[in-house]
Design an enzyme around this catalytic site. Structure first.
Site, short mmCIF file in Angstrom:
data_model
loop_
_atom_site.label_atom_id
_atom_site.label_comp_id
_atom_site.label_asym_id
_atom_site.label_seq_id
_atom_site.Cartn_x
_atom_site.Cartn_y
_atom_site.Cartn_z
N GLY A 179 -58.99 89.37 77.53
CA GLY A 179 -57.90 89.33 77.37
C GLY A 179 -57.51 90.51 77.29
N ASP A 180 -56.30 91.36 76.66
CA ASP A 180 -55.86 91.92 76.29
C ASP A 180 -55.86 92.28 74.79
OD1 ASP A 180 -53.50 90.36 76.64
OD2 ASP A 180 -52.54 91.88 75.44
N GLY A 198 -52.35 88.40 79.68
CA GLY A 198 -52.97 89.47 79.21
C GLY A 198 -53.44 90.74 80.00
N THR A 234 -50.76 84.23 71.09
CA THR A 234 -51.35 85.30 70.39
C THR A 234 -50.86 85.79 68.68
OG1 THR A 234 -52.56 86.17 72.00
CG2 THR A 234 -52.13 87.72 70.18
N THR A 283 -48.37 89.98 72.84
CA THR A 283 -48.69 89.37 73.30
C THR A 283 -48.78 89.20 74.16
OG1 THR A 283 -48.32 86.71 72.65
CG2 THR A 283 -46.73 88.19 72.48
N GLY A 284 -49.15 88.38 75.04
CA GLY A 284 -48.41 87.60 76.63
C GLY A 284 -49.69 88.20 77.27
N ARG A 325 -63.88 85.20 80.31
CA ARG A 325 -62.78 86.20 80.03
C ARG A 325 -62.41 86.60 78.74
NH1 ARG A 325 -57.21 86.04 78.53
NH2 ARG A 325 -55.81 87.04 80.62
N1 ASP Z 1 -52.97 88.59 75.80
C1 ASP Z 1 -53.81 86.73 75.82
C2 ASP Z 1 -54.23 86.75 76.71
O1 ASP Z 1 -54.08 87.78 77.56
C3 ASP Z 1 -52.45 85.78 75.41
C4 ASP Z 1 -51.35 85.91 74.55
O2 ASP Z 1 -51.18 86.45 74.32
O3 ASP Z 1 -51.21 84.74 74.44
O4 ASP Z 1 -56.14 86.37 76.32
#
Ligand code: ASP
Length: 303
Positions: free
Chosen positions: A201-202, A225, A171, A222-223, A199
């Site tokens: 995400g965060d 979610g 992200t 990021t991470g 779906r």
């Molecule tokens: N946070 C993002 C999600 O879960 C994914 C990412 O950070 O790469 O959609």
């Protein structure tokens, strides 16, 4: 981030930094700076945003993005859009030109088109590298399924652990403080590999993947979610900064909290109104870059 992608990530974040800085240098808004920085990374196939994003289970790109203005607390978000090269541009239009905060799916695309953001085909966002990544991942899942009891959901969980090299999070996000003391944050993503269609995400949720308030902080995460959204992590971090903690410390604390409370992994960039920055991750690597009037740095590990 595999070794052979390190240079591309560093180039990408440095280009984004330059684009954001150009806006700030001529006295522009923090809001414009984060938008321009994120557009650069959406256009860069290195990252999981815009073209080149991870594919969902159906082999389609589905994008989420949010932008937030710390001076007014106005925000614009899009979720599950499939026909926008630059979802952050649509998010910005929502922030600036709509009484609403959030649009999803076709409604978001319609809003974008009506406000001058061009639509593309979903195929225009899909690149061969990601088709191959999804193919490999699904093949591995199918293999594990036959060994286990065929339960798709739990099979996915068992593949999705930190040591699996097919799992990465890419992200993109930016935070900025302009010369008027206003802050802004923006986050854009293709989400997680092989996610179920629909779906969310965060990344595009206020306070989870992105937050900005001139009275506390601007943050982008990021991470993985699902854990991040359970903790409303960007807002959690901003609150700690509002309570008097330094961004550097609060960013690190946020990563510890993410790991300890919900076994999550990810990274965060955060900034306060005094221009102090915090960058932290509990993954092996995260590309980052920052610039102030005095200093400029970039890296893939933040100690
Ligand atoms: N946070 C993002 C999600 O879960 C994914 C990412 O950070 O790469 O959609």
């Amino acid at each position: 981030m595999p070794d052979d992608m390190v240079d591309a990530h560093l180039r990408g974040v440095n280009h984004a930094l330059a684009a954001g800085w150009r806006v700030l240098e001529r006295g522009g808004l923090a809001l414009d700076a984060v938008e321009e920085a994120v557009v650069i990374m959406e256009d860069d196939e290195t990252f999981d945003a815009g073209r080149g994003s991870f594919l969902n289970r159906d082999g389609r790109v589905q994008l989420d993005a949010l932008i937030m203005d710390g001076s007014t607390l106005r925000a614009g978000g899009v979720g599950c859009v499939e026909r926008l090269r630059n979802p952050i541009r649509a998010a910005r239009k929502i922030l600036s030109e709509s009484p609403h905060v959030y649009f999803v799916g076709e409604g978001a695309e319609k809003f974008a088109a009506e406000h001058g953001v061009p639509l593309c085909k979903n195929e225009d966002l899909v690149i061969p590298r990601e088709v191959e990544r999804l193919r490999k991942y699904q093949a591995e899942l199918a293999q594990r399924d036959t060994k286990q009891d065929g339960n798709d959901l739990f099979a996915s969980d068992s593949v999705a652990n930190d040591s699996d090299e097919t799992i990465s999070h890419d992200t993109v996000g930016a935070v900025a403080l302009d010369r008027n003391g206003n802050m802004a944050a923006a986050t854009s993503t293709g989400g997680t590999l092989n996610k179920a269609p629909g779906r969310l995400g965060d990344s595009s949720l206020i306070g989870c993947g992105c937050y900005a308030d001139d009275e506390s902080a601007a943050a982008s995460t990021t991470g993985w979610g699902e854990p991040i959204m359970k903790l409303v992590l960007a807002k959690w971090t901003a609150d700690r900064i509002a309570a008097g903690n330094l961004p550097e410390w609060s960013a690190q604390e946020a990563m510890n909290y993410l790991k300890q409370r919900v076994n999550g992994h990810g990274g965060i960039i955060v900034l306060n109104t005094a221009g102090h920055i915090g960058i932290a991750h509990n993954t092996p690597r995260m590309a980052w870059a920052y610039k102030t009037v005095k200093k400029q740095e970039a890296g893939i590990v933040r100690e």
